[in-house]
Motif scaffolding. Structure first.
Motif, PDB file in Angstrom:
ATOM      1  N   GLY A  30       0.819  -1.201   0.000  1.00  0.00           N
ATOM      2  CA  GLY A  30       0.000   0.000   0.000  1.00  0.00           C
ATOM      3  C   GLY A  30       0.853   1.251   0.000  1.00  0.00           C
ATOM      4  O   GLY A  30       0.547   2.233  -0.687  1.00  0.00           O
ATOM      5  N   ARG A  31       1.932   1.215   0.750  1.00  0.00           N
ATOM      6  CA  ARG A  31       2.818   2.379   0.832  1.00  0.00           C
ATOM      7  C   ARG A  31       3.422   2.675  -0.538  1.00  0.00           C
ATOM      8  O   ARG A  31       3.471   3.800  -0.992  1.00  0.00           O
ATOM      9  CB  ARG A  31       3.923   2.074   1.855  1.00  0.00           C
ATOM     10  N   GLN A  32       3.859   1.595  -1.187  1.00  0.00           N
ATOM     11  CA  GLN A  32       4.466   1.748  -2.518  1.00  0.00           C
ATOM     12  C   GLN A  32       3.429   2.260  -3.528  1.00  0.00           C
ATOM     13  O   GLN A  32       3.711   3.160  -4.318  1.00  0.00           O
ATOM     14  CB  GLN A  32       4.991   0.378  -2.942  1.00  0.00           C
ATOM     15  N   ALA A  33       2.248   1.689  -3.454  1.00  0.00           N
ATOM     16  CA  ALA A  33       1.197   2.107  -4.389  1.00  0.00           C
ATOM     17  C   ALA A  33       0.773   3.551  -4.127  1.00  0.00           C
ATOM     18  O   ALA A  33       0.465   4.300  -5.056  1.00  0.00           O
ATOM     19  CB  ALA A  33      -0.001   1.172  -4.268  1.00  0.00           C
ATOM     20  N   ALA A  34       0.790   3.950  -2.844  1.00  0.00           N
ATOM     21  CA  ALA A  34       0.392   5.317  -2.498  1.00  0.00           C
ATOM     22  C   ALA A  34       1.374   6.319  -3.098  1.00  0.00           C
ATOM     23  O   ALA A  34       0.984   7.364  -3.627  1.00  0.00           O
ATOM     24  CB  ALA A  34       0.327   5.487  -0.979  1.00  0.00           C
ATOM     25  N   ASN A  86     -15.235   9.362  -7.690  1.00  0.00           N
ATOM     26  CA  ASN A  86     -14.517   8.134  -7.395  1.00  0.00           C
ATOM     27  C   ASN A  86     -13.686   8.297  -6.129  1.00  0.00           C
ATOM     28  O   ASN A  86     -13.493   9.414  -5.636  1.00  0.00           O
ATOM     29  CB  ASN A  86     -13.624   7.738  -8.581  1.00  0.00           C
ATOM     30  N   ALA A  87     -13.211   7.174  -5.644  1.00  0.00           N
ATOM     31  CA  ALA A  87     -12.337   7.152  -4.477  1.00  0.00           C
ATOM     32  C   ALA A  87     -11.633   5.820  -4.537  1.00  0.00           C
ATOM     33  O   ALA A  87     -12.143   4.878  -5.140  1.00  0.00           O
ATOM     34  CB  ALA A  87     -13.147   7.254  -3.189  1.00  0.00           C
ATOM     35  N   PHE A  88     -10.449   5.725  -3.981  1.00  0.00           N
ATOM     36  CA  PHE A  88      -9.838   4.402  -3.877  1.00  0.00           C
ATOM     37  C   PHE A  88      -9.004   4.303  -2.616  1.00  0.00           C
ATOM     38  O   PHE A  88      -8.519   5.299  -2.091  1.00  0.00           O
ATOM     39  CB  PHE A  88      -9.015   4.049  -5.125  1.00  0.00           C
ATOM     40  N   ALA A  89      -8.910   3.095  -2.121  1.00  0.00           N
ATOM     41  CA  ALA A  89      -8.135   2.854  -0.910  1.00  0.00           C
ATOM     42  C   ALA A  89      -7.116   1.779  -1.224  1.00  0.00           C
ATOM     43  O   ALA A  89      -7.360   0.908  -2.053  1.00  0.00           O
ATOM     44  CB  ALA A  89      -9.046   2.409   0.215  1.00  0.00           C
ATOM     45  N   LEU A  90      -5.973   1.857  -0.574  1.00  0.00           N
ATOM     46  CA  LEU A  90      -4.888   0.929  -0.852  1.00  0.00           C
ATOM     47  C   LEU A  90      -4.654   0.034   0.356  1.00  0.00           C
ATOM     48  O   LEU A  90      -5.003   0.395   1.482  1.00  0.00           O
ATOM     49  CB  LEU A  90      -3.625   1.733  -1.186  1.00  0.00           C
ATOM     50  N   PRO A  91      -4.062  -1.144   0.127  1.00  0.00           N
ATOM     51  CA  PRO A  91      -3.807  -2.050   1.247  1.00  0.00           C
ATOM     52  C   PRO A  91      -3.074  -1.313   2.373  1.00  0.00           C
ATOM     53  O   PRO A  91      -2.233  -0.462   2.114  1.00  0.00           O
ATOM     54  CB  PRO A  91      -2.907  -3.122   0.628  1.00  0.00           C
ATOM     55  N   GLY A  92      -3.425  -1.622   3.607  1.00  0.00           N
ATOM     56  CA  GLY A  92      -2.711  -1.038   4.734  1.00  0.00           C
ATOM     57  C   GLY A  92      -3.217   0.322   5.164  1.00  0.00           C
ATOM     58  O   GLY A  92      -2.815   0.812   6.204  1.00  0.00           O
ATOM     59  N   GLY A  93      -4.095   0.969   4.365  1.00  0.00           N
ATOM     60  CA  GLY A  93      -4.745   2.155   4.904  1.00  0.00           C
ATOM     61  C   GLY A  93      -4.810   3.446   4.128  1.00  0.00           C
ATOM     62  O   GLY A  93      -5.670   4.276   4.424  1.00  0.00           O
TER      63      GLY A  93
END
Ligand SMILES: [Zn+2]
Length: 456
Positions: A30-34, A86-93
């Motif tokens: 999630g951090r990387q994707a963020a 739209n909205a999106f959430a990533l693993p881990g928060g």
């Protein structure tokens, strides 16, 4: 705000899917994707609106049932300046809410509904559960490699084509139902009407012309979605739920006043890249988790140059101040002058530079708007003078003074604000803060403001 489940047995029980990844993997991915998401999409430069969305988000995150809480996860909430609903959430928060979504929601409850749905995907670890099922993502490195591949990618189309989206998009309808049901439960536990989650899906459908558009293609509708959520809602009782809120109306009208946001597809086509905020959770990693002492050294006589705000601005500050934060908003402060209080970064001495979005063409009206955004969230902060003309970076600027009671130290402080308007209409500001009885910072603040050069 009190949620009383009518009957616990009647609520739908949800279970985790099998997942070969660890909770730490979710956090890492999630951090990387963020980071990748923030390079691709511009964050809205409106701290007041962001802080509001953060408050709603934290209220929902606190209401996640304990069996789906992960202490490793860090939920935080940012606004992307894009018009898609739209909205999106990533693993881990990490969660990103589009400005278009906030503008489209009819009430705070509807906005919270989408956020609760997204939070549920994260809490249920749907991203890595999905990857577990797929041959393609057999290892953590395989998923991470795909997230990395987006750099310099073809930049086409929709969010759905952004490679970091592999974690969150095109969930099966089974996952969608789970996120709807858990989302409804979270809504009720947080003191919202769970039916507002169903209402928001209707709002999205209506506003995106029946086709559903971004959000509904990312979150395909299970059969009878609306009825299913409302059925779950019957088992959830909320006393006096929050639906409307004055704050929502205020934030929404601010956002609607800004220049029209681009669509995510336009943003991707432009190929523009954005600096990644040096933050974890919407605040600086550099800020320790304790309040500032407020005991600081005098400003050094020697100064040091910095390039800040993506190289747009050059500034010179005393060498015994350090930089905190990177893009959007940058502070320089001496040791002892910064810390954290009640989850907020707090400064007792220092200067802050940043941009603020504005709907006004006129510098004074834009500054009025900015001052209102600062004072609205803080009862102790008020203006102490009218405007005086000055210059900042060789441009026409306005100078005004405010007074505040520091949240962490309780001491009275003086704040001076200098604003100038950029060609794109945004406001560039410098804020200088020091306790009222410490006038020895005045000269340093003056030298810092004289040193500002604006390159854009
Ligand atoms: Zn979904």
């Amino acid at each position: 705000m009190l949620a009383l489940p009518l009957s616990l047995v009647a609520q739908t029980q949800i279970k985790y899917h099998s997942n070969k990844f660890s909770v730490q993997d979710d956090v890492k991915l999630g951090r990387q994707a963020a980071q990748e998401a923030e390079r691709q999409f511009p964050l809205l430069r409106d701290e007041n609106a962001r802080a509001y969305v953060e408050r709603v988000g934290q209220r929902l995150a606190a209401a996640i049932p304990s069996e789906f809480q992960h202490s490793e996860f860090q939920y935080y909430f940012k606004i992307i300046n894009a018009s898609d609903i739209n909205a999106f959430a990533l693993p881990g928060g990490p969660m990103y809410v589009n400005r278009g979504m906030i503008e489209a929601a009819r009430t705070e409850g509807e906005m919270a509904g989408v956020m609760a749905h997204e939070l549920s995907h994260v809490a249920l670890r749907h991203g890595t559960a999905q990857a577990t099922k797929s041959q393609k993502y057999s290892t953590l490195a395989a998923i991470a490699g795909i997230a990395g591949a987006v750099v310099g990618g073809p930049g086409v189309g929709q969010l759905a084509q952004a490679p970091f989206a592999v974690y969150l998009l095109k969930f099966s309808r089974e996952y969608e139902t789970e996120a709807d049901v858990l989302g409804a439960q979270i809504m009720a536990r947080a003191g919202y009407d769970p039916r507002d989650l169903a209402n928001m899906f209707q709002t999205i459908e209506r506003q995106s012309g029946g086709g559903g558009g971004g959000f509904l293609s990312d979150h395909p509708s299970p059969k009878d979605r609306y009825a299913r959520i409302n059925r779950e809602a019957q088992y959830l009782r909320v006393t006096n739920p929050t639906r409307e809120s004055a704050e929502f109306a205020r934030v929404q009208s601010r956002l609607r006043g800004y220049q029209q946001a681009p669509t995510m597809a336009q943003i991707q086509r432009s190929g523009q890249r954005y600096p990644v905020e040096n933050t974890g959770g919407g605040r600086s990693d550099d800020v320790a988790n304790n309040p500032p002492s407020g005991r600081v050294e005098y400003p050094a006589a020697r100064f040091q140059n910095y390039q800040i705000l993506n190289g747009d601005v050059q500034v010179s500050v005393p060498i015994n101040w350090r930089q905190i934060g990177e893009s959007g908003s940058v502070w320089f402060a001496p040791e002892g002058a910064y810390g954290e209080y009640n989850g907020q970064a707090v400064f007792t001495h220092g200067v802050n530079f940043g941009y603020a979005q504005s709907s006004q063409q006129n510098l004074q009206r834009a500054t009025d708007e900015f001052v209102r955004s600062l004072t609205q969230g803080n009862n102790n902060l008020r203006t102490n003078s009218g405007y005086q003309r000055t210059t900042l970076g060789g441009r026409n600027a306005l100078w005004t003074s405010l007074v505040n009671t520091n949240e962490a130290t309780g001491r009275a402080e003086n704040i001076r604000l200098i604003t100038t308007q950029l060609r794109n209409g945004e406001l560039f500001y410098m804020i200088a803060v020091a306790p009222q009885n410490e006038r020895n910072f005045d000269n340093a603040f003056q030298s810092v403001s004289n040193s500002v050069r604006i390159n854009n």
